[in-house]
Design an enzyme around this catalytic site. Structure first.
Site, PDB file in Angstrom:
ATOM      1  N   TYR A   1     -11.878  -6.744  26.912  1.00  0.00           N
ATOM      2  CA  TYR A   1     -11.113  -5.564  26.499  1.00  0.00           C
ATOM      3  C   TYR A   1     -10.561  -5.777  25.101  1.00  0.00           C
ATOM      4  CZ  TYR A   1      -6.840  -8.231  27.455  1.00  0.00           C
ATOM      5  OH  TYR A   1      -5.848  -9.176  27.445  1.00  0.00           O
ATOM      6  N   CYS A   2     -10.201  -4.668  24.451  1.00  0.00           N
ATOM      7  CA  CYS A   2      -9.528  -4.723  23.151  1.00  0.00           C
ATOM      8  C   CYS A   2      -8.606  -3.507  23.044  1.00  0.00           C
ATOM      9  CB  CYS A   2     -10.541  -4.786  22.003  1.00  0.00           C
ATOM     10  SG  CYS A   2     -11.624  -3.348  21.922  1.00  0.00           S
ATOM     11  N   THR A   3      -8.131  -3.184  21.850  1.00  0.00           N
ATOM     12  CA  THR A   3      -7.135  -2.119  21.692  1.00  0.00           C
ATOM     13  C   THR A   3      -7.658  -0.742  22.110  1.00  0.00           C
ATOM     14  OG1 THR A   3      -6.377  -3.350  19.768  1.00  0.00           O
ATOM     15  CG2 THR A   3      -5.463  -1.152  20.084  1.00  0.00           C
TER      16      THR A   3
ATOM     17  N   GLY B   1     -11.330  -0.178  22.338  1.00  0.00           N
ATOM     18  CA  GLY B   1     -12.693  -0.300  22.844  1.00  0.00           C
ATOM     19  C   GLY B   1     -13.753  -0.640  21.811  1.00  0.00           C
TER      20      GLY B   1
ATOM     21  N   ILE C   1      -7.140  -0.675  25.823  1.00  0.00           N
ATOM     22  CA  ILE C   1      -5.815  -0.658  26.444  1.00  0.00           C
ATOM     23  C   ILE C   1      -5.203   0.747  26.368  1.00  0.00           C
ATOM     24  CG2 ILE C   1      -3.483  -1.628  26.295  1.00  0.00           C
ATOM     25  CD1 ILE C   1      -4.981  -4.046  24.785  1.00  0.00           C
TER      26      ILE C   1
END
Ligand SMILES: [Zn+2]
Ligand SMILES: [Zn+2]
Length: 343
Positions: A198-200, A202, A227
Site C-alpha cells: 500500500y501507499c498514500t 495507490g 490509504i
C-alpha cells in the site's frame, strides 16, 4: 493567453478567504501514453484555470499525477472536463478526508520525465502487468492471513507517523531504495507468500506491483486508491480501521488523522507527538516532528544554530546565505544529527 500563475501565494490565500467558498482537496493519477505532454499540459492549465483549480500536477509521456483543490460548487464542471478526456473518463478521484481550503495556493502543471520519480528503467518490464487491486474489506481480510507479508511502499518520514498494523516499514528515503530492500528481504518467499502493498494514494503500488511481478513474485496485491481511498471506504461502510495514526500528505496540511493513536515522538524531547513541521530557518527547512512545547522553546527551529539565524533580520539572513548553495537538509527529510529522538 495566460499559461502561468500571476498571483502570489499570499494574494491567492486572500482571494480564497474573500470568496468564502469551500474547496475540495483531491488527487488522481493515470498511467497512459501521452504523445505530446507539453500540449496536454497547456490544455489542462487553460481549462483548469477557468474553473479555479489550484495544486500541483505532473504530466509525462507515461501519464498524469494530480494533487489539486477545486471550489466545491464547481466540482461538476471539473468532472465534466475530466470526462471529456478519453483516458480520464470516470477515473477514481481520491477526496481528502480533512478538508483545508488552503491546501494549495497556486496552480502548477509541470511536464516531467515521469509522474513519480521512481528511478526505474521501464523498458525492462511491462508496467501494465500490475498486481491485483483490493478494496478496504478485501485488504483487511488479506492482512489477517498469516501467509501475507504487508509492505508499506512509502518513505521513512511517512510511515513514521502512521501505518497499517503489522506492516513492514522500510527505513528508506526514496521509493527506489525500498524496492531493492524489500526484494532482498522477501527473496525466499516469491512464490509461497502474498505480497500485499500500500501507499498514500495507490500510484507507487502501480509501479511497484508490476516491478515485483517482473522480479518473479507470484502473488502480488495492492490497496486500490491507497490509504486515502481505504479510509473513505472504512468511514462509509463501517469497516474496521486497521490503519494506526496519521496519513502523511504532500500539501500544506502535511497529514490527515486516520486513527487517534499517536505512534511517533517529538524528535527533540521524545514526547509522544506526530506533528510534522519544517524548520523555520529558511536556509534549513528540515522536515521533522516537533511538539508544542519544543516549538515554543526552539522558536519553531530544529537546532540552536537555526534558532540563532532565524532570530536575525531578513537582510542579515540574506547576507549570511550569500554565495552558499541551499542547505541539502531540504532533501534530507527527517534526517539530521540534531534530532536526538529520531529513531
Ligand atoms: Zn518536544
Ligand atoms: Zn534547522
Amino acid at each position: 493567453m495566460q499559461l502561468y500563475n500571476k498571483l502570489s501565494a499570499e494574494e491567492r490565500a486572500q482571494l480564497i478567504d474573500e470568496a468564502g467558498k469551500d474547496r475540495l482537496t483531491i488527487s488522481f493519477y493515470q498511467y497512459h501514453h501521452i504523445g505530446n505532454p507539453q500540449v496536454f499540459r497547456d490544455h489542462l492549465f487553460i481549462e483548469w484555470d477557468k474553473i479555479d483549480v489550484l495544486g500541483r500536477t505532473y504530466v509525462a509521456k507515461e501519464g498524469i499525477n494530480a494533487q489539486i483543490s477545486i471550489p466545491a460548487d464547481r466540482f461538476n464542471e471539473f468532472k465534466a472536463h475530466l470526462d471529456s478526456i478519453v483516458f480520464l473518463k470516470d477515473i477514481r478521484l481520491n477526496v481528502a478526508i480533512e478538508q483545508d481550503n488552503k491546501s494549495f495556493l497556486k496552480l502548477k502543471v509541470k511536464v516531467r520525465d515521469k509522474i513519480v520519480a521512481d528511478g526505474l528503467n521501464d523498458d525492462l518490464f511491462d508496467v501494465t502487468n500490475k498486481g491485483v487491486h483490493l478494496d478496504a474489506e478485501a485488504f483487511n481480510k488479506m492482512l489477517e492471513d498469516p501467509n501475507t507479508i504487508c509492505v508499506d511502499m512509502r518513505n521513512h518520514y511517512e510511515s513514521e507517523i502512521g501505518h497499517f498494523d503489522g506492516a513492514i516499514t522500510p527505513d528508506v528515503d526514496t521509493f527506489r531504495d525500498s524496492l531493492d530492500i524489500i526484494e532482498a528481504d522477501l527473496k525466499d518467499h516469491k512464490e509461497d507468500k502474498n505480497l500485499l502493498m500500500y501507499c498514500t494514494g495507490g500510484i507507487r503500488c502501480e509501479k511497484a506491483s508490476a516491478y515485483y511481478k517482473y522480479k518473479g513474485f507470484q502473488n502480488v496485491f495492492q490497496l486500490e486508491g491507497g490509504i486515502i481511498e481505504y479510509t473513505r471506504q472504512v468511514n462509509e461502510k463501517g469497516i474496521e480501521n486497521k490503519f494506526k495514526g496519521k496519513n502523511f500528505v504532500f500539501d500544506h496540511r502535511k497529514s490527515e488523522r486516520i486513527s487517534d493513536d499517536v505512534i511517533s515522538n517529538c524528535h527533540q524531547c521524545g514526547e509522544a507527538c506526530d506533528t510534522h513541521v519544517n524548520c523555520a530557518n529558511e536556509a534549513c527547512h528540515l522536515l521533522f516532528i516537533q511538539c508544542d512545547s519544543c516549538k515554543e522553546k526552539m522558536d519553531e527551529c530544529c537546532s540552536d544554530a537555526c534558532k540563532e539565524i532565524n532570530a536575525l533580520s531578513y537582510e542579515e539572513q540574506k547576507e549570511l546565505r550569500k554565495g552558499k548553495s541551499n542547505s541539502n537538509k531540504i532533501f534530507k527529510k527527517g534526517r539530521s544529527e540534531v534530532l536526538k529522538f529520531k529513531k
